[in-house]
Motif scaffolding. Structure first.
Motif, mmCIF file in Angstrom:
data_model
loop_
_atom_site.group_PDB
_atom_site.id
_atom_site.type_symbol
_atom_site.label_atom_id
_atom_site.label_comp_id
_atom_site.label_asym_id
_atom_site.label_seq_id
_atom_site.Cartn_x
_atom_site.Cartn_y
_atom_site.Cartn_z
ATOM 1 N N ARG A 23 0.837 -1.198 0.000
ATOM 2 C CA ARG A 23 0.000 0.000 0.000
ATOM 3 C C ARG A 23 0.869 1.243 0.000
ATOM 4 O O ARG A 23 2.012 1.214 0.412
ATOM 5 N N GLY A 80 -2.404 4.471 2.573
ATOM 6 C CA GLY A 80 -3.147 3.231 2.801
ATOM 7 C C GLY A 80 -3.891 2.685 1.597
ATOM 8 O O GLY A 80 -4.627 1.708 1.712
ATOM 9 N N GLU A 132 -11.872 -5.600 5.284
ATOM 10 C CA GLU A 132 -10.736 -5.246 6.150
ATOM 11 C C GLU A 132 -10.425 -3.751 6.064
ATOM 12 O O GLU A 132 -10.180 -3.102 7.085
ATOM 13 N N LEU A 133 -10.422 -3.210 4.851
ATOM 14 C CA LEU A 133 -10.171 -1.777 4.684
ATOM 15 C C LEU A 133 -11.255 -0.944 5.366
ATOM 16 O O LEU A 133 -10.962 0.086 5.980
ATOM 17 N N SER A 134 -12.514 -1.393 5.272
ATOM 18 C CA SER A 134 -13.602 -0.638 5.897
ATOM 19 C C SER A 134 -13.455 -0.627 7.418
ATOM 20 O O SER A 134 -13.770 0.370 8.066
ATOM 21 N N LYS A 135 -12.970 -1.718 7.983
ATOM 22 C CA LYS A 135 -12.739 -1.754 9.439
ATOM 23 C C LYS A 135 -11.679 -0.733 9.835
ATOM 24 O O LYS A 135 -11.826 -0.047 10.849
ATOM 25 N N GLU A 136 -10.618 -0.625 9.041
ATOM 26 C CA GLU A 136 -9.599 0.404 9.294
ATOM 27 C C GLU A 136 -10.203 1.799 9.241
ATOM 28 O O GLU A 136 -9.799 2.680 9.979
ATOM 29 N N GLU A 137 -11.178 1.977 8.350
ATOM 30 C CA GLU A 137 -11.829 3.270 8.177
ATOM 31 C C GLU A 137 -12.930 3.509 9.214
ATOM 32 O O GLU A 137 -13.507 4.586 9.272
#
Length: 113
Positions: free
Chosen positions: A13, A17, A32-37
């Motif tokens: 990345r 990110g 997974e990306l949405s959880k980071e967001e």
């Protein structure tokens, strides 16, 4: 990694990110990306994500603004669709945040129409 399931930790990345290779994206990576967001994806979220991926991949790397997102998606949306609904799904901005979760490069376009 060939033949194994990739996770977000396995992917390269950029400093903000965003995935460096949009072809490594799948719906599990999106989650997974949405959880980071700090957001939870819904069916409507995936409608926008898939629309953005399709536009980028099949329309000369097009990254539409919010107005064009609404215009393109309104007929396939449950209920009335406006920019407000897109911001409910992606509070940090539908173009940038949804694009990031869609595995696309960061949009360099400024806001506005």
């Amino acid at each position: 990694m060939y033949g194994e399931e990739m996770t977000l930790a396995d992917l390269e990345r950029d400093n903000n990110g965003y995935l460096k290779d949009l072809n490594e994206w799948n719906e599990d990576i999106a989650v997974e990306l949405s959880k980071e967001e700090g957001i939870t994806l819904t069916d409507d979220s995936f409608k926008l994500i898939n629309f953005l991926r399709n536009e980028y991949i099949n329309n000369n790397a097009n990254q539409p603004n919010e107005r064009n997102m609404v215009k393109s998606l309104k007929d396939d949306w449950k209920g009335k669709l406006s920019t407000k609904e897109l911001y409910v799904l992606f509070p940090k901005g539908p173009a940038k945040q949804a694009g990031k979760i869609a595995g696309l490069p960061e949009t360099k376009r400024k806001g506005g129409y």
